[in-house]
Motif scaffolding. Structure first.
Motif, PDB file in Angstrom:
ATOM      1  N   VAL A  95       0.869  -1.191   0.000  1.00 29.38           N
ATOM      2  CA  VAL A  95       0.000   0.000   0.000  1.00 29.38           C
ATOM      3  C   VAL A  95       0.898   1.229   0.000  1.00 29.38           C
ATOM      4  CG1 VAL A  95      -1.673   1.311   1.355  1.00 29.38           C
ATOM      5  CG2 VAL A  95      -1.883  -1.158   1.207  1.00 29.38           C
ATOM      6  N   ALA A  96       0.491   2.257  -0.749  1.00 24.23           N
ATOM      7  CA  ALA A  96       1.297   3.464  -0.855  1.00 24.23           C
ATOM      8  C   ALA A  96       1.461   4.126   0.513  1.00 24.23           C
ATOM      9  CB  ALA A  96       0.640   4.444  -1.826  1.00 24.23           C
ATOM     10  N   ALA A  97       2.692   4.630   0.773  1.00 24.59           N
ATOM     11  CA  ALA A  97       2.966   5.275   2.062  1.00 24.59           C
ATOM     12  C   ALA A  97       2.001   6.434   2.306  1.00 24.59           C
ATOM     13  CB  ALA A  97       4.412   5.751   2.109  1.00 24.59           C
ATOM     14  N   GLY A  98       1.659   7.152   1.236  1.00 20.77           N
ATOM     15  CA  GLY A  98       0.748   8.295   1.387  1.00 20.77           C
ATOM     16  C   GLY A  98      -0.604   7.870   1.936  1.00 20.77           C
ATOM     17  N   ALA A  99      -1.098   6.715   1.468  1.00 21.20           N
ATOM     18  CA  ALA A  99      -2.397   6.231   1.949  1.00 21.20           C
ATOM     19  C   ALA A  99      -2.313   5.875   3.433  1.00 21.20           C
ATOM     20  CB  ALA A  99      -2.839   5.011   1.134  1.00 21.20           C
ATOM     21  N   VAL A 100      -1.201   5.256   3.818  1.00 23.22           N
ATOM     22  CA  VAL A 100      -1.044   4.879   5.231  1.00 23.22           C
ATOM     23  C   VAL A 100      -0.948   6.134   6.103  1.00 23.22           C
ATOM     24  CG1 VAL A 100       0.316   3.547   6.878  1.00 23.22           C
ATOM     25  CG2 VAL A 100       0.108   2.755   4.522  1.00 23.22           C
ATOM     26  N   LEU A 101      -0.187   7.118   5.603  1.00 20.42           N
ATOM     27  CA  LEU A 101      -0.039   8.363   6.365  1.00 20.42           C
ATOM     28  C   LEU A 101      -1.386   9.063   6.521  1.00 20.42           C
ATOM     29  CD1 LEU A 101       1.890  10.367   7.730  1.00 20.42           C
ATOM     30  CD2 LEU A 101       2.103  11.527   5.529  1.00 20.42           C
ATOM     31  N   THR A 102      -2.153   9.124   5.425  1.00 22.27           N
ATOM     32  CA  THR A 102      -3.471   9.774   5.477  1.00 22.27           C
ATOM     33  C   THR A 102      -4.343   9.119   6.538  1.00 22.27           C
ATOM     34  OG1 THR A 102      -3.277  10.091   3.108  1.00 22.27           O
ATOM     35  CG2 THR A 102      -5.454  10.431   4.069  1.00 22.27           C
ATOM     36  N   THR A 103      -4.393   7.787   6.512  1.00 21.34           N
ATOM     37  CA  THR A 103      -5.273   7.112   7.463  1.00 21.34           C
ATOM     38  C   THR A 103      -4.736   7.226   8.885  1.00 21.34           C
ATOM     39  OG1 THR A 103      -4.218   5.011   6.904  1.00 21.34           O
ATOM     40  CG2 THR A 103      -6.280   5.510   5.807  1.00 21.34           C
ATOM     41  N   LEU A 104      -3.400   7.270   9.009  1.00 18.90           N
ATOM     42  CA  LEU A 104      -2.828   7.452  10.350  1.00 18.90           C
ATOM     43  C   LEU A 104      -3.297   8.779  10.947  1.00 18.90           C
ATOM     44  CD1 LEU A 104      -0.919   6.806  12.706  1.00 18.90           C
ATOM     45  CD2 LEU A 104       0.954   7.749  11.363  1.00 18.90           C
ATOM     46  N   VAL A 105      -3.220   9.830  10.128  1.00 17.67           N
ATOM     47  CA  VAL A 105      -3.663  11.151  10.603  1.00 17.67           C
ATOM     48  C   VAL A 105      -5.146  11.098  10.969  1.00 17.67           C
ATOM     49  CG1 VAL A 105      -4.033  13.548   9.907  1.00 17.67           C
ATOM     50  CG2 VAL A 105      -1.888  12.396   9.328  1.00 17.67           C
ATOM     51  N   LEU A 106      -5.945  10.420  10.122  1.00 17.99           N
ATOM     52  CA  LEU A 106      -7.380  10.323  10.411  1.00 17.99           C
ATOM     53  C   LEU A 106      -7.638   9.563  11.710  1.00 17.99           C
ATOM     54  CD1 LEU A 106      -8.855   9.660   6.859  1.00 17.99           C
ATOM     55  CD2 LEU A 106      -9.239  11.660   8.309  1.00 17.99           C
ATOM     56  N   PHE A 107      -6.900   8.479  11.911  1.00 22.05           N
ATOM     57  CA  PHE A 107      -7.073   7.718  13.155  1.00 22.05           C
ATOM     58  C   PHE A 107      -6.770   8.586  14.373  1.00 22.05           C
ATOM     59  CE2 PHE A 107      -6.795   3.613  10.788  1.00 22.05           C
ATOM     60  CZ  PHE A 107      -7.957   3.065  11.291  1.00 22.05           C
ATOM     61  N   VAL A 108      -5.660   9.340  14.285  1.00 19.18           N
ATOM     62  CA  VAL A 108      -5.293  10.180  15.429  1.00 19.18           C
ATOM     63  C   VAL A 108      -6.403  11.193  15.700  1.00 19.18           C
ATOM     64  CG1 VAL A 108      -3.641  11.879  16.275  1.00 19.18           C
ATOM     65  CG2 VAL A 108      -2.811   9.829  15.105  1.00 19.18           C
ATOM     66  N   LEU A 109      -6.932  11.788  14.630  1.00 17.37           N
ATOM     67  CA  LEU A 109      -7.994  12.787  14.804  1.00 17.37           C
ATOM     68  C   LEU A 109      -9.259  12.155  15.375  1.00 17.37           C
ATOM     69  CD1 LEU A 109      -7.780  14.944  11.552  1.00 17.37           C
ATOM     70  CD2 LEU A 109      -7.387  15.682  13.909  1.00 17.37           C
ATOM     71  N   VAL A 110      -9.723  11.087  14.728  1.00 12.01           N
ATOM     72  CA  VAL A 110     -10.994  10.478  15.126  1.00 12.01           C
ATOM     73  C   VAL A 110     -10.896   9.896  16.543  1.00 12.01           C
ATOM     74  CG1 VAL A 110     -12.574   8.575  14.633  1.00 12.01           C
ATOM     75  CG2 VAL A 110     -11.730  10.007  12.774  1.00 12.01           C
ATOM     76  N   TYR A 111      -9.825   9.144  16.799  1.00 13.12           N
ATOM     77  CA  TYR A 111      -9.678   8.560  18.127  1.00 13.12           C
ATOM     78  C   TYR A 111      -9.496   9.654  19.183  1.00 13.12           C
ATOM     79  CZ  TYR A 111      -9.329   3.726  16.435  1.00 13.12           C
ATOM     80  OH  TYR A 111      -9.594   2.494  15.899  1.00 13.12           O
ATOM     81  N   GLY A 112      -8.812  10.721  18.796  1.00 16.68           N
ATOM     82  CA  GLY A 112      -8.644  11.843  19.727  1.00 16.68           C
ATOM     83  C   GLY A 112      -9.997  12.391  20.151  1.00 16.68           C
ATOM     84  N   ILE A 113     -10.858  12.598  19.177  1.00 22.17           N
ATOM     85  CA  ILE A 113     -12.190  13.143  19.472  1.00 22.17           C
ATOM     86  C   ILE A 113     -12.986  12.143  20.318  1.00 22.17           C
ATOM     87  CG2 ILE A 113     -14.416  13.756  18.444  1.00 22.17           C
ATOM     88  CD1 ILE A 113     -12.823  14.735  15.967  1.00 22.17           C
ATOM     89  N   VAL A 114     -13.015  10.888  19.845  1.00 25.91           N
ATOM     90  CA  VAL A 114     -13.830   9.877  20.522  1.00 25.91           C
ATOM     91  C   VAL A 114     -13.324   9.635  21.949  1.00 25.91           C
ATOM     92  CG1 VAL A 114     -14.380   7.417  20.499  1.00 25.91           C
ATOM     93  CG2 VAL A 114     -14.616   8.753  18.408  1.00 25.91           C
ATOM     94  N   ALA A 130     -14.060  12.655  24.259  1.00 26.36           N
ATOM     95  CA  ALA A 130     -15.480  12.685  24.596  1.00 26.36           C
ATOM     96  C   ALA A 130     -15.807  11.553  25.566  1.00 26.36           C
ATOM     97  CB  ALA A 130     -16.324  12.561  23.326  1.00 26.36           C
ATOM     98  N   GLY A 131     -15.291  10.356  25.287  1.00 27.08           N
ATOM     99  CA  GLY A 131     -15.580   9.199  26.137  1.00 27.08           C
ATOM    100  C   GLY A 131     -15.116   9.421  27.561  1.00 27.08           C
ATOM    101  N   ILE A 132     -13.880   9.891  27.712  1.00 27.90           N
ATOM    102  CA  ILE A 132     -13.346  10.136  29.052  1.00 27.90           C
ATOM    103  C   ILE A 132     -14.185  11.198  29.767  1.00 27.90           C
ATOM    104  CG2 ILE A 132     -11.365  11.106  30.306  1.00 27.90           C
ATOM    105  CD1 ILE A 132     -10.861   8.298  29.400  1.00 27.90           C
ATOM    106  N   TYR A 133     -14.558  12.224  29.008  1.00 28.35           N
ATOM    107  CA  TYR A 133     -15.355  13.299  29.590  1.00 28.35           C
ATOM    108  C   TYR A 133     -16.696  12.756  30.101  1.00 28.35           C
ATOM    109  CZ  TYR A 133     -18.267  17.486  29.745  1.00 28.35           C
ATOM    110  OH  TYR A 133     -19.122  18.462  30.135  1.00 28.35           O
ATOM    111  N   TYR A 134     -17.354  11.932  29.260  1.00 28.18           N
ATOM    112  CA  TYR A 134     -18.668  11.415  29.653  1.00 28.18           C
ATOM    113  C   TYR A 134     -18.554  10.426  30.820  1.00 28.18           C
ATOM    114  CZ  TYR A 134     -20.341  13.521  25.331  1.00 28.18           C
ATOM    115  OH  TYR A 134     -20.644  14.414  24.345  1.00 28.18           O
ATOM    116  N   ILE A 135     -17.520   9.573  30.765  1.00 26.62           N
ATOM    117  CA  ILE A 135     -17.362   8.606  31.858  1.00 26.62           C
ATOM    118  C   ILE A 135     -17.102   9.349  33.160  1.00 26.62           C
ATOM    119  CG2 ILE A 135     -15.841   6.813  32.798  1.00 26.62           C
ATOM    120  CD1 ILE A 135     -15.585   5.689  29.986  1.00 26.62           C
ATOM    121  N   ASN A 136     -16.240  10.361  33.078  1.00 30.32           N
ATOM    122  CA  ASN A 136     -15.940  11.141  34.273  1.00 30.32           C
ATOM    123  C   ASN A 136     -17.191  11.804  34.830  1.00 30.32           C
ATOM    124  OD1 ASN A 136     -14.092  12.301  36.199  1.00 30.32           O
ATOM    125  ND2 ASN A 136     -14.491  14.242  35.167  1.00 30.32           N
ATOM    126  N   ARG A 137     -18.052  12.271  33.913  1.00 30.22           N
ATOM    127  CA  ARG A 137     -19.283  12.914  34.364  1.00 30.22           C
ATOM    128  C   ARG A 137     -20.209  11.903  35.042  1.00 30.22           C
ATOM    129  NH1 ARG A 137     -22.536  16.769  30.282  1.00 30.22           N
ATOM    130  NH2 ARG A 137     -23.403  14.752  29.728  1.00 30.22           N
TER     131      ARG A 137
END
Lengths: 342, 470
Positions: B403-422, B425-432
């Motif tokens: 798989v092209a390195a660019g595709a892996v890099l793109t998805t890596l960035v997306l994972f960091v963003l999406v997991y960061g948000i999720v 939010a999850g920690i915030y809600y659990i803490n609440r």
């Protein structure tokens, strides 16, 4: 192929596994199809009560439904590692987009509830996640059916090979199809104003699905010579002609179901349409797992590996179906407005 | 810019799998905890167990959802990012994952529906069965994934033909040599992780004067469990280490930053308390050691020694810095846990568990300790397995997809963003949810029950005094 003696396993095990994975994918498409469909329909109503009811109607089931996706993908790996190792890199980006979308819509079930009344963003996450996941599942299917570039048993194409009109059309087709399953599900499961809305939503979705089925049926034999040969030559044509006829029949019963407001008939007919589409695709590409190069026998895992997991799957799949059925039965009947979460 | 696709694929997998493991580490224990509470409720008819079960089920729902969605990602990454791996070891590892899906994933995912939504739909005993099914499912899942991972650490029961692994003996594959200790170690780690969250949360409620009755039950139950499990984990960790020394000696050499070679081949061996492993010059900088302790830990003798990194060809050595430090983080946190629970047990025995605000305030802060220890442990073992993905069969560099390195890099960035948000939010809600406390589990029950008991009034006054001053 010689099917005597020790070769019996080499011939039949891959067939059995192809059937089993096909079953898992069909179950996935039907089961997660309706709960993704409910997510796709989410933006079509702005009423808070409707949305609560929609989500509550699928909340107890979505996780179990989605597990069939793992069995489909995992099963492909176990039984046909060479196909798995070619298909996954070939549809790398669509798979990743689908997974990320599933992340958003999966957590939205819980987050939407605990973040109330500030759950606006999780409404969007649920709707967009469901729609994007459905779209890319269609794209993956379309891309694989259309053909994958293979050299030396490895994927040899580029990162955007899947980006062609046929795959995109399959993406839109699946969104419409899942939406229809979702509408049929809601017609079965809810009462009151939402029932009426679901019935209205089903009309354009059913129309879109029928257009899509016709388009695929014309497009694939024209574009892919092997598929034309499969369907329009003797002797295959003698036993394949019921497929389009049955499709037309169930399209008709689906239309009748929507207009008469019968939820079960609409849902069951939509499921039948999905099954026929799937059977049609299977007939078109068989015996290839990676059209047009790798057959199910070429992609098969070692027979001892296929047999080992089959020994587990033979008792476990019926048991899974039984307790899944039990959970559905527990939550049977019409969902009353405001019926609780947790 | 040119990126190395192997490094990108590794970072992506490390990120997604690290994110994922946080949730099972918690939900494996939490499912068992909820089943226990419900069993206690059915048995004793004491409503406080019921309320606690209802409460923790909500926390479970949020955590489990994050575990599920991040787990599905992993099951596809084998193919998307590691297609050569899928092909080379698929015959052996594939069926183990297949059994995980069939015996664990369906069980937990399906009965989760009953567990979360079935309170009013099924009789209590059946709800209890659903909780048990979820708990069994999470444990089975750990069983299979540890079996598959242990096989990759030290493969057994297979043969390699034309570069592809084939199964020979399934029992040897499933119960491969490093599996039993690693499974025990991980399962205990998961229970400890959960118990510390419950322990800390109980202390937090108690200090805040929320649902004091239930808070005390939670503190006692979790501390009672931890007093057994934390010392037990010491033995299991030691057994796991000895098994690693036997089967993957180079990993232990890296964990201990033990270079060996000239003049260092004889015992007794010191234990490196701190150092900066200098991989270029094959030695440790700024080293602080404790004499004899290395021999004691690794060989259970006063003068034993182990092979050093220099005894292995350079191309077969794992990186040293990460295993060395993450191992020390894990051990250090275990020490903190041990002191915490032993002190708590002593206070409990003297009847002073709820007499010291300072101790409970400390306990309230310990909730992340298990998570960090589990992550540190996995970093040690996974980085320590390098440069192999399946030891002796397939190197990590040879396992990636075309798989092209660019595709892996793109998805890596997306994972960091999406997991960061999720994740945020999850920690915030659990803490609440945790801050709200267990009354929120059922609106119509408040703490009124406690006030009716004469003793609890005095008890309450003491607690308030602790909160106020001390």
């Amino acid at each position: 192929m010689d099917v005597d003696g020790s070769l019996w396993f080499d011939y039949y095990l891959p067939l059995i596994w192809a059937l089993l994975i096909g079953t898992a994918i069909v179950l996935y498409v039907v089961l997660d199809g309706f709960d993704l469909g409910v997510g796709i329909l989410f933006p079509w109503t702005r009423h808070e009560a409707d949305r609560d009811q929609m989500m509550n109607s699928v909340a107890p089931f979505w996780d179990g439904n989605e597990t069939w996706l793992i069995l489909g993908g995992g099963g492909l790996w176990v039984a046909f590692p060479k196909a798995y190792a070619v298909i996954m890199p070939a549809v790398y980006l669509p798979v990743m987009f689908m997974l990320l979308a599933l992340v958003f819509r999966g957590v939205a079930f819980e987050f939407r509830f605990v973040s109330k009344p500030n759950h606006h963003w999780w409404d969007i996450a649920f709707a967009a996640g469901s729609t994007v996941a459905a779209f890319f599942q269609g794209v993956i299917l379309g891309a694989v059916v259309y053909g994958v570039t293979v050299a030396n048993g490895q994927f040899a194409g580029g990162p955007f090979d899947w980006l062609h009109p046929f795959a995109l059309m399959c993406g839109f087709g699946l969104v419409a199809g899942y939406g229809l399953l979702g509408a049929g599900w809601l017609m079965m499961r809810v009462e009151g104003p939402l029932y009426g809305k679901a019935r209205q939503w089903a009309v354009p979705l059913l129309g879109a699905l029928i257009v899509f089925i016709v388009a695929v049926s014309i497009w694939t034999p024209l574009a892919i010579p092997g598929i034309a040969e499969r369907w329009f030559t003797t002797p295959e044509i003698y036993w394949l002609w019921p497929v389009p006829l049955l499709t037309a029949l169930f399209a008709w019963t689906a239309i009748r179901g929507v207009y008469a407001g019968r939820g079960l008939q609409t849902f069951a007919s939509s499921v039948a349409l999905f099954l026929l589409c799937f059977a049609g695709l299977a007939i078109s590409v068989f015996p290839y797992l990676v059209p047009p190069t790798i057959t199910i026998w070429e992609a098969a895992a070692a027979p001892e590996s296929q047999l080992f997991l089959l020994l587990g799957a033979a008792p476990m799949v019926p048991i899974i179906l039984m307790y899944t059925g039990f959970v559905y039965w527990t939550f049977r009947g019409k969902l009353k407005p405001g019926e609780g979460y947790h | 810019m040119d990126f190395d696709p192997v490094i990108l694929a590794r970072i992506q997998f490390a990120f997604t799998v690290s994110f994922h493991i946080i949730f099972p580490s918690f939900t494996i224990g939490l499912a068992a905890w909820i089943a226990t509470l419900e069993g206690m409720w059915l048995w004793t008819k004491n409503d406080r167990y019921h309320l606690l079960a209802r409460f923790w089920t909500k926390v479970f729902a949020v955590s489990f959802a994050m575990g599920v969605v991040s787990g599905i990602v992993l099951s596809y990454q084998f193919g998307t990012n590691w297609s050569r791996y899928s092909e080379v070891v698929g015959n052996v590892v594939g069926p183990l994952i297949g059994y995980e899906v069939l015996t664990a994933f369906f069980l937990e995912a399906t009965f989760l529906g009953l567990m979360l939504f079935g309170w009013n739909r099924v009789p209590p005993w059946l709800h209890f069965v659903a909780c048990l099914a979820v708990a069994i499912g999470t444990t089975m899942s750990a069983f299979w994934i540890l079996s598959a991972n242990s096989w990759m650490q030290f493969p057994a029961g297979h043969e390699v033909r034309d570069g592809i692994a084939y199964p020979v003996d399934w029992l040897q594959i499933i119960f491969n040599p490093t599996f039993p200790t690693r499974f025990g170690h991980m399962l205990t780690g998961a229970y400890i992780t959960t118990a510390f969250v419950i322990f800390a949360t109980g202390a937090r409620w108690w200090l805040a004067g929320k649902a004091v009755d239930q808070a005390e039950t939670a503190v006692r139950m979790s501390l009672g469990l931890l007093v057994v499990l934390v010392p037990l984990q010491g033995f299991l960790g030691d057994a796991s280490g000895l098994s690693t020394l036997q089967h993957q000696p180079v990993k232990v050499a890296a964990m201990e930053a033990h270079w060996g070679g000239e003049g260092e081949t004889e015992g007794p061996m010191p234990w490196v308390l701190f150092a900066w492993p200098n991989e270029a010059e094959e030695r440790n900088d700024y080293q602080i050691t404790i004499p004899f302790v290395g021999s004691l830990i690794l060989t259970h003798t006063l003068d034993g020694t182990i092979k050093g990194l220099k005894d292995f060809p350079e191309e077969d050595r794992p990186p040293v810095v990460i295993p060395f430090f993450s191992f020390r983080v894990m051990i250090g946190l275990w020490g903190v846990m041990l002191l915490t629970v032993v002190y708590g047990a002593v206070q409990w025995r003297r009847g002073r568990l709820f007499a010291e605000g300072r101790y409970l305030r400390f306990v309230a802060m310990t909730w992340p300790i298990g998570f960090v220890a589990v992550l540190a442990g996995w970093f040690t073992t996974e980085v320590g397995r390098q440069p192999w993905v399946a030891t002796g069969i397939l190197r990590t560099v040879d396992a990636i997809s075309p798989v092209a390195a660019g595709a892996v890099l793109t998805t890596l960035v997306l994972f960091v963003l999406v997991y960061g948000i999720v994740f945020s939010a999850g920690i915030y809600y659990i803490n609440r949810l945790l801050a709200k406390g267990p009354q929120a589990a059922r609106g119509d029950v408040d703490d009124g029950a406690t006030a009716l008991r004469p003793l609890s009034a005095a008890h309450d006054a003491g607690r308030k005094a602790i909160q106020a001053g001390e």
